[in-house]
Scaffold this active site. Structure first.
Site, PDB file in Angstrom:
ATOM      1  N   GLY A  18       0.801  -1.219   0.000  1.00 32.79           N
ATOM      2  CA  GLY A  18       0.000   0.000   0.000  1.00 32.79           C
ATOM      3  C   GLY A  18       0.834   1.268   0.000  1.00 32.79           C
ATOM      4  O   GLY A  18       1.883   1.349  -0.647  1.00 32.79           O
ATOM      5  N   GLY A  20       2.627   2.608   2.332  1.00 36.99           N
ATOM      6  CA  GLY A  20       3.953   2.449   2.953  1.00 36.99           C
ATOM      7  C   GLY A  20       4.992   1.961   1.961  1.00 36.99           C
ATOM      8  O   GLY A  20       6.133   2.447   1.941  1.00 36.99           O
ATOM      9  N   ARG A  21       4.589   0.991   1.117  1.00 40.61           N
ATOM     10  CA  ARG A  21       5.534   0.490   0.105  1.00 40.61           C
ATOM     11  C   ARG A  21       5.868   1.605  -0.907  1.00 40.61           C
ATOM     12  O   ARG A  21       7.003   1.736  -1.344  1.00 40.61           O
ATOM     13  CB  ARG A  21       4.957  -0.732  -0.616  1.00 40.61           C
ATOM     14  CG  ARG A  21       5.940  -1.356  -1.586  1.00 40.61           C
ATOM     15  CD  ARG A  21       5.506  -2.711  -2.060  1.00 40.61           C
ATOM     16  NE  ARG A  21       4.209  -2.659  -2.719  1.00 40.61           N
ATOM     17  CZ  ARG A  21       3.467  -3.732  -3.005  1.00 40.61           C
ATOM     18  NH1 ARG A  21       3.890  -4.935  -2.681  1.00 40.61           N
ATOM     19  NH2 ARG A  21       2.314  -3.605  -3.598  1.00 40.61           N
ATOM     20  N   TYR A 153     -12.093   5.712  13.858  1.00 43.38           N
ATOM     21  CA  TYR A 153     -11.047   6.014  12.862  1.00 43.38           C
ATOM     22  C   TYR A 153     -10.774   7.521  12.860  1.00 43.38           C
ATOM     23  O   TYR A 153      -9.627   7.959  12.914  1.00 43.38           O
ATOM     24  CB  TYR A 153     -11.485   5.537  11.470  1.00 43.38           C
ATOM     25  CG  TYR A 153     -10.408   5.700  10.414  1.00 43.38           C
ATOM     26  CD1 TYR A 153      -9.340   4.805  10.329  1.00 43.38           C
ATOM     27  CD2 TYR A 153     -10.444   6.751   9.508  1.00 43.38           C
ATOM     28  CE1 TYR A 153      -8.351   4.953   9.363  1.00 43.38           C
ATOM     29  CE2 TYR A 153      -9.461   6.907   8.542  1.00 43.38           C
ATOM     30  CZ  TYR A 153      -8.416   6.008   8.467  1.00 43.38           C
ATOM     31  OH  TYR A 153      -7.428   6.171   7.521  1.00 43.38           O
ATOM     32  N   ALA A 155     -11.390   9.695  15.230  1.00 45.15           N
ATOM     33  CA  ALA A 155     -10.742  10.097  16.491  1.00 45.15           C
ATOM     34  C   ALA A 155      -9.248   9.786  16.434  1.00 45.15           C
ATOM     35  O   ALA A 155      -8.406  10.617  16.829  1.00 45.15           O
ATOM     36  CB  ALA A 155     -11.382   9.369  17.665  1.00 45.15           C
ATOM     37  N   LYS A 157      -7.334   9.539  13.802  1.00 43.89           N
ATOM     38  CA  LYS A 157      -6.624  10.368  12.822  1.00 43.89           C
ATOM     39  C   LYS A 157      -6.590  11.847  13.220  1.00 43.89           C
ATOM     40  O   LYS A 157      -5.639  12.553  12.904  1.00 43.89           O
ATOM     41  CB  LYS A 157      -7.233  10.171  11.426  1.00 43.89           C
ATOM     42  CG  LYS A 157      -7.018   8.759  10.860  1.00 43.89           C
ATOM     43  CD  LYS A 157      -5.523   8.414  10.760  1.00 43.89           C
ATOM     44  CE  LYS A 157      -5.263   7.084  10.082  1.00 43.89           C
ATOM     45  NZ  LYS A 157      -3.816   6.792   9.928  1.00 43.89           N
ATOM     46  N   THR A 190      -5.648   1.306  -2.163  1.00 41.92           N
ATOM     47  CA  THR A 190      -4.974   0.247  -1.391  1.00 41.92           C
ATOM     48  C   THR A 190      -6.033  -0.686  -0.787  1.00 41.92           C
ATOM     49  O   THR A 190      -7.234  -0.422  -0.882  1.00 41.92           O
ATOM     50  CB  THR A 190      -4.150   0.835  -0.220  1.00 41.92           C
ATOM     51  OG1 THR A 190      -5.082   1.291   0.773  1.00 41.92           O
ATOM     52  CG2 THR A 190      -3.256   1.985  -0.652  1.00 41.92           C
TER      53      THR A 190
HETATM   54  N1  LIG Z   1      -5.856   4.062   1.524  1.00 37.43           N
HETATM   55  C1  LIG Z   1      -6.495   5.178   1.883  1.00 37.43           C
HETATM   56  O1  LIG Z   1      -7.503   5.560   1.269  1.00 37.43           O
HETATM   57  C2  LIG Z   1      -6.004   5.993   2.999  1.00 37.43           C
HETATM   58  C3  LIG Z   1      -5.059   5.529   3.910  1.00 37.43           C
HETATM   59  N2  LIG Z   1      -4.665   6.324   4.955  1.00 37.43           N
HETATM   60  C4  LIG Z   1      -3.686   5.853   5.924  1.00 37.43           C
HETATM   61  O2  LIG Z   1      -2.509   5.445   5.250  1.00 37.43           O
HETATM   62  C5  LIG Z   1      -1.820   4.481   6.031  1.00 37.43           C
HETATM   63  C6  LIG Z   1      -1.454   3.280   5.168  1.00 37.43           C
HETATM   64  O3  LIG Z   1      -2.648   2.636   4.777  1.00 37.43           O
HETATM   65  P1  LIG Z   1      -2.823   1.820   3.407  1.00 37.43           P
HETATM   66  O4  LIG Z   1      -1.534   1.673   2.733  1.00 37.43           O
HETATM   67  O5  LIG Z   1      -3.945   2.434   2.710  1.00 37.43           O
HETATM   68  O6  LIG Z   1      -3.334   0.430   3.988  1.00 37.43           O
HETATM   69  P2  LIG Z   1      -2.789  -1.074   3.816  1.00 37.43           P
HETATM   70  O7  LIG Z   1      -3.750  -1.912   4.555  1.00 37.43           O
HETATM   71  O8  LIG Z   1      -2.533  -1.365   2.389  1.00 37.43           O
HETATM   72  O9  LIG Z   1      -1.359  -1.050   4.549  1.00 37.43           O
HETATM   73  C7  LIG Z   1      -1.229  -0.958   5.943  1.00 37.43           C
HETATM   74  C8  LIG Z   1       0.031  -1.681   6.372  1.00 37.43           C
HETATM   75  O10 LIG Z   1       0.154  -1.560   7.795  1.00 37.43           O
HETATM   76  C9  LIG Z   1       0.563  -2.829   8.313  1.00 37.43           C
HETATM   77  N3  LIG Z   1       0.175  -2.980   9.717  1.00 37.43           N
HETATM   78  C10 LIG Z   1      -1.082  -3.122  10.211  1.00 37.43           C
HETATM   79  N4  LIG Z   1      -1.018  -3.336  11.539  1.00 37.43           N
HETATM   80  C11 LIG Z   1       0.283  -3.298  11.893  1.00 37.43           C
HETATM   81  C12 LIG Z   1       0.970  -3.483  13.130  1.00 37.43           C
HETATM   82  N5  LIG Z   1       0.319  -3.706  14.271  1.00 37.43           N
HETATM   83  N6  LIG Z   1       2.325  -3.394  13.133  1.00 37.43           N
HETATM   84  C13 LIG Z   1       2.995  -3.174  11.978  1.00 37.43           C
HETATM   85  N7  LIG Z   1       2.400  -3.030  10.779  1.00 37.43           N
HETATM   86  C14 LIG Z   1       1.048  -3.089  10.739  1.00 37.43           C
HETATM   87  C15 LIG Z   1      -0.167  -3.828   7.407  1.00 37.43           C
HETATM   88  O11 LIG Z   1       0.390  -5.135   7.514  1.00 37.43           O
HETATM   89  C16 LIG Z   1       0.006  -3.195   6.049  1.00 37.43           C
HETATM   90  O12 LIG Z   1       1.210  -3.590   5.437  1.00 37.43           O
HETATM   91  C17 LIG Z   1      -2.752   4.149   7.210  1.00 37.43           C
HETATM   92  O13 LIG Z   1      -2.330   4.859   8.350  1.00 37.43           O
HETATM   93  C18 LIG Z   1      -4.108   4.646   6.734  1.00 37.43           C
HETATM   94  O14 LIG Z   1      -4.939   4.977   7.798  1.00 37.43           O
HETATM   95  C19 LIG Z   1      -5.137   7.594   5.103  1.00 37.43           C
HETATM   96  C20 LIG Z   1      -6.049   8.095   4.233  1.00 37.43           C
HETATM   97  C21 LIG Z   1      -6.547   7.351   3.112  1.00 37.43           C
HETATM   98  C1  LIG Z   2     -17.952   9.436   1.735  1.00 37.64           C
HETATM   99  C2  LIG Z   2     -18.337   8.277   2.620  1.00 37.64           C
HETATM  100  C3  LIG Z   2     -17.185   7.895   3.454  1.00 37.64           C
HETATM  101  C4  LIG Z   2     -17.527   6.790   4.405  1.00 37.64           C
HETATM  102  C5  LIG Z   2     -16.322   5.988   4.757  1.00 37.64           C
HETATM  103  C6  LIG Z   2     -15.370   6.728   5.592  1.00 37.64           C
HETATM  104  O1  LIG Z   2     -15.711   7.170   6.641  1.00 37.64           O
HETATM  105  C7  LIG Z   2     -14.014   6.873   5.145  1.00 37.64           C
HETATM  106  C8  LIG Z   2     -13.126   7.483   5.940  1.00 37.64           C
HETATM  107  C9  LIG Z   2     -11.742   7.733   5.610  1.00 37.64           C
HETATM  108  C10 LIG Z   2     -10.809   6.609   5.612  1.00 37.64           C
HETATM  109  C11 LIG Z   2      -9.688   6.976   4.929  1.00 37.64           C
HETATM  110  C12 LIG Z   2      -9.979   8.172   4.290  1.00 37.64           C
HETATM  111  O2  LIG Z   2      -9.179   8.964   3.874  1.00 37.64           O
HETATM  112  C13 LIG Z   2     -11.429   8.302   4.291  1.00 37.64           C
HETATM  113  C14 LIG Z   2     -11.984   9.655   4.070  1.00 37.64           C
HETATM  114  C15 LIG Z   2     -11.716  10.153   2.679  1.00 37.64           C
HETATM  115  C16 LIG Z   2     -12.859  10.942   2.182  1.00 37.64           C
HETATM  116  C17 LIG Z   2     -12.459  11.765   0.990  1.00 37.64           C
HETATM  117  C18 LIG Z   2     -13.626  12.552   0.530  1.00 37.64           C
HETATM  118  C19 LIG Z   2     -13.120  13.755  -0.170  1.00 37.64           C
HETATM  119  C20 LIG Z   2     -14.232  14.698  -0.521  1.00 37.64           C
HETATM  120  O3  LIG Z   2     -15.370  14.478  -0.133  1.00 37.64           O
HETATM  121  O4  LIG Z   2     -13.884  15.669  -1.173  1.00 37.64           O
END
Ligand SMILES: NC(=O)C1=CN([C@@H]2O[C@H](COP(=O)(O)OP(=O)(O)OC[C@H]3O[C@@H](n4cnc5c(N)ncnc54)[C@H](O)[C@@H]3O)[C@@H](O)[C@H]2O)C=CC1
Ligand SMILES: CCCCCC(=O)/C=C/[C@H]1C=CC(=O)[C@@H]1CCCCCCC(=O)O
Length: 254
Positions: A18, A20-21, A153, A155, A157, A190
């Site tokens: 995701g 991180g990579r 979530y 709270a 963030k 992701t």
């Molecule tokens: N994908 C999205 O739409 C968004 C993601 N984020 C944030 O970006 C960050 C990365 O998320 P993504 O890459 O999207 O998700 P993802 O699920 O693809 O990657 C998350 C990574 O965190 C690792 N992980 C989970 N629990 C762990 C633990 N206890 N110890 C070590 N590693 C752990 C997982 O194994 C995975 O590799 C998160 O903090 C997420 O909340 C924020 C906004 C939007």
């Molecule tokens: C729009 C319905 C959303 C319901 C799901 C949700 O709560 C998602 C939360 C967040 C998790 C990671 C994120 O970044 C999500 C919010 C991103 C919303 C982006 C919307 C942008 C916009 O409305 O302009």
């Protein structure tokens, strides 16, 4: 002013897949050495193999580490300091979306992010033999606004934003020579999107939200914004990455 990352050591939590990579790859492209910490052993080892083929064996490392396990996280950071080198960039990225298992979500998204920031600060601060550096914490759009069925979530963030901005104001930051930055991505492509749909039950709404936001961000788009922040942002930089690009909040103009 743009900093150089050549030869610098970076740690990325949740770096096996995701976003991180994507961050790990961007750092490697800029000449940094990268240590990935992740709970997922198989995915971590697979990513390690691929990145080592691309960037060289001595430039990429993977340590299996559950960032919610205090001792494991502390020991892993100490091992990195002893065996790999002095830390310059810390990316607290590991995160989940799970409103049902909300205490676990707080432990990963907020508590481990705080711990990672404190551990990195101890290793990087100049009055402790460090070379200074940068800590970039990954929040979300949900750290600046509120979303249906996403209470915990949001709270967690909001906590990332508040903690990071306040760290940047710590009276010792200048002495330490560390910048504390926070990035808030909108929906990105992701595995987390599936988790959001499953946990909130808002399958259609998430798709509509993505459409309204102008589409889903690619990992590369988020990584480009991330790199811009690492290279150029002042201490305390808080930015949203969306389909509109990287936008700094409030007084942070770049
Ligand atoms: N994908 C999205 O739409 C968004 C993601 N984020 C944030 O970006 C960050 C990365 O998320 P993504 O890459 O999207 O998700 P993802 O699920 O693809 O990657 C998350 C990574 O965190 C690792 N992980 C989970 N629990 C762990 C633990 N206890 N110890 C070590 N590693 C752990 C997982 O194994 C995975 O590799 C998160 O903090 C997420 O909340 C924020 C906004 C939007
Ligand atoms: C729009 C319905 C959303 C319901 C799901 C949700 O709560 C998602 C939360 C967040 C998790 C990671 C994120 O970044 C999500 C919010 C991103 C919303 C982006 C919307 C942008 C916009 O409305 O302009």
């Amino acid at each position: 002013m743009e900093i150089s990352l050549s030869g610098k050591l970076a740690v990325v939590t949740g770096g096996s897949r995701g976003l991180g990579r994507g961050f790990a790859t961007s750092l490697l492209e800029k000449g940094a050495k990268v240590v990935i910490l992740d709970i997922g052993k198989e995915e971590g080892e697979e990513t390690l193999k691929k990145l080592q083929e691309q960037f060289g064996k001595d430039n990429v490392y993977f340590y299996r580490c559950d960032v919610t396990d205090r001792k494991q996280f502390e020991d892993t950071m100490a091992t990195i300091d002893k065996d790999v080198g002095r830390l310059s960039v810390m990316v607290n990225n590991a995160g989940i979306f799970n409103e049902q298992d909300w205490e676990k979500m707080i432990s990963i998204n907020l508590v481990a992010m705080i711990r990672g920031t404190k551990l990195a600060t101890d290793l990087m601060k100049k009055d402790n033999g460090g070379d200074g550096g940068v800590v970039l914490n990954i929040s979300s759009i949900a750290g600046l606004g509120w979303y249906m069925n996403s209470e915990v979530y949001c709270a967690s963030k909001f906590g990332v934003v508040g903690f990071t901005k306040s760290m940047a104001l710590n009276s010792d930051t200048l002495k330490w020579d560390i910048r504390y930055l926070c990035m808030c991505p909108a929906f990105a492509d992701t595995a987390l999107i599936g988790a959001i749909k499953e946990s909130t039950g808002l399958h259609k709404e998430v798709d509509t939200g993505i459409e309204k936001a102008g589409g889903i961000l690619s990992v590369q788009e988020v990584a480009d914004g991330f790199m811009k922040m690492i290279l150029t942002s002042d201490n305390g930089g808080l930015a949203v990455i969306s389909k509109m690009g990287l936008t700094y909040k409030q007084d942070e103009q770049k």
